[in-house]
Motif scaffolding. Structure first.
Motif, PDB file in Angstrom:
ATOM      1  N   LYS A   1       0.961  -1.258   0.114  1.00 29.00           N
ATOM      2  CA  LYS A   1       0.031  -0.018   0.016  1.00 29.00           C
ATOM      3  C   LYS A   1       0.760   1.498   0.198  1.00 29.00           C
ATOM      4  O   LYS A   1       0.482   2.529  -0.148  1.00 29.00           O
ATOM      5  N   PHE A   2       2.346   1.212   0.190  1.00 27.66           N
ATOM      6  CA  PHE A   2       3.053   2.212   0.210  1.00 27.66           C
ATOM      7  C   PHE A   2       3.756   2.497  -1.040  1.00 27.66           C
ATOM      8  O   PHE A   2       4.124   3.618  -1.212  1.00 27.66           O
ATOM      9  N   GLY A   3       3.680   1.632  -1.864  1.00 27.21           N
ATOM     10  CA  GLY A   3       4.229   1.764  -3.322  1.00 27.21           C
ATOM     11  C   GLY A   3       5.327   0.676  -3.523  1.00 27.21           C
ATOM     12  O   GLY A   3       4.829  -0.742  -2.959  1.00 27.21           O
ATOM     13  N   TRP A   4       5.970   0.640  -4.396  1.00 23.19           N
ATOM     14  CA  TRP A   4       6.867  -0.429  -4.707  1.00 23.19           C
ATOM     15  C   TRP A   4       8.403  -0.530  -4.010  1.00 23.19           C
ATOM     16  O   TRP A   4       9.012   0.657  -3.881  1.00 23.19           O
ATOM     17  N   HIS A   5       8.637  -1.609  -3.712  1.00 19.41           N
ATOM     18  CA  HIS A   5       9.907  -1.764  -2.560  1.00 19.41           C
ATOM     19  C   HIS A   5      10.744  -2.766  -3.350  1.00 19.41           C
ATOM     20  O   HIS A   5      10.336  -3.585  -3.989  1.00 19.41           O
ATOM     21  N   VAL A   6      12.075  -2.341  -3.626  1.00 21.50           N
ATOM     22  CA  VAL A   6      13.227  -3.236  -3.886  1.00 21.50           C
ATOM     23  C   VAL A   6      13.772  -3.531  -2.472  1.00 21.50           C
ATOM     24  O   VAL A   6      14.236  -2.586  -1.547  1.00 21.50           O
ATOM     25  N   ILE A   7      13.569  -4.739  -2.048  1.00 21.09           N
ATOM     26  CA  ILE A   7      14.033  -5.525  -0.878  1.00 21.09           C
ATOM     27  C   ILE A   7      15.275  -6.381  -1.060  1.00 21.09           C
ATOM     28  O   ILE A   7      15.463  -7.200  -2.022  1.00 21.09           O
ATOM     29  N   LYS A   8      16.147  -5.974   0.166  1.00 14.93           N
ATOM     30  CA  LYS A   8      17.534  -7.090  -0.080  1.00 14.93           C
ATOM     31  C   LYS A   8      17.369  -7.536   1.449  1.00 14.93           C
ATOM     32  O   LYS A   8      17.810  -6.671   2.387  1.00 14.93           O
ATOM     33  N   VAL A   9      17.256  -8.890   1.669  1.00 15.13           N
ATOM     34  CA  VAL A   9      17.395  -9.402   2.985  1.00 15.13           C
ATOM     35  C   VAL A   9      18.628  -9.767   3.212  1.00 15.13           C
ATOM     36  O   VAL A   9      19.395 -10.588   2.391  1.00 15.13           O
ATOM     37  N   LEU A  10      19.281  -9.165   4.295  1.00 20.43           N
ATOM     38  CA  LEU A  10      20.616  -9.557   4.436  1.00 20.43           C
ATOM     39  C   LEU A  10      21.050 -10.652   5.210  1.00 20.43           C
ATOM     40  O   LEU A  10      21.962 -11.793   5.144  1.00 20.43           O
ATOM     41  N   TYR A  11      20.038 -11.121   6.352  1.00 12.84           N
ATOM     42  CA  TYR A  11      19.957 -12.344   7.253  1.00 12.84           C
ATOM     43  C   TYR A  11      18.734 -12.464   8.158  1.00 12.84           C
ATOM     44  O   TYR A  11      18.047 -11.574   8.233  1.00 12.84           O
ATOM     45  N   ARG A  12      18.682 -13.659   8.516  1.00 10.83           N
ATOM     46  CA  ARG A  12      17.511 -14.044   9.381  1.00 10.83           C
ATOM     47  C   ARG A  12      18.126 -14.860  10.786  1.00 10.83           C
ATOM     48  O   ARG A  12      18.991 -15.438  10.406  1.00 10.83           O
ATOM     49  N   THR A  13      17.330 -14.473  11.633  1.00  9.36           N
ATOM     50  CA  THR A  13      17.871 -15.401  12.988  1.00  9.36           C
ATOM     51  C   THR A  13      16.376 -16.108  13.634  1.00  9.36           C
ATOM     52  O   THR A  13      15.446 -15.617  13.286  1.00  9.36           O
TER      53      THR A  13
END
Length: 92
Positions: free
Chosen positions: A80-92
């Motif tokens: 709803k905010f617009g278009w995102h380019v997302i890069k996930v660096l890590y998960r825990t």
């Protein structure tokens, strides 16, 4: 199952701009530099750095990529905010 994720993102209004950003990233542009240039989110000033966040803190479309998308790759998602380019660096 990961409880937290750490991601960078760039928020723009138009899909074409987001696709152009992904293309630039593919050619070696730095994510942080593009975030400072294009992102309408306040995190853009920090190179798109959202820091670490818990599952459910972001809107569902964003959360899905943050917790299931491939790490260290650029993903395109509409919220709803617009278009995102997302890069996930890590998960825990």
């Amino acid at each position: 199952m990961a409880a937290t994720a750490y991601a960078l993102h760039i928020l723009v209004k138009h899909k074409e701009i987001a696709e152009d950003i992904i293309e630039q990233l593919g050619k070696g542009a730095k994510f942080q530099t593009l975030a400072k240039k294009y992102s309408s989110c306040p995190s853009g000033k920090k190179g798109g750095d959202l820091g670490e966040f818990k599952r459910g803190q972001m809107v569902p479309q964003f959360d899905k990529i943050a917790f299931k998308g491939a790490l260290l790759e650029s993903h395109l998602v509409k919220t709803k905010f617009g278009w995102h380019v997302i890069k996930v660096l890590y998960r825990t």
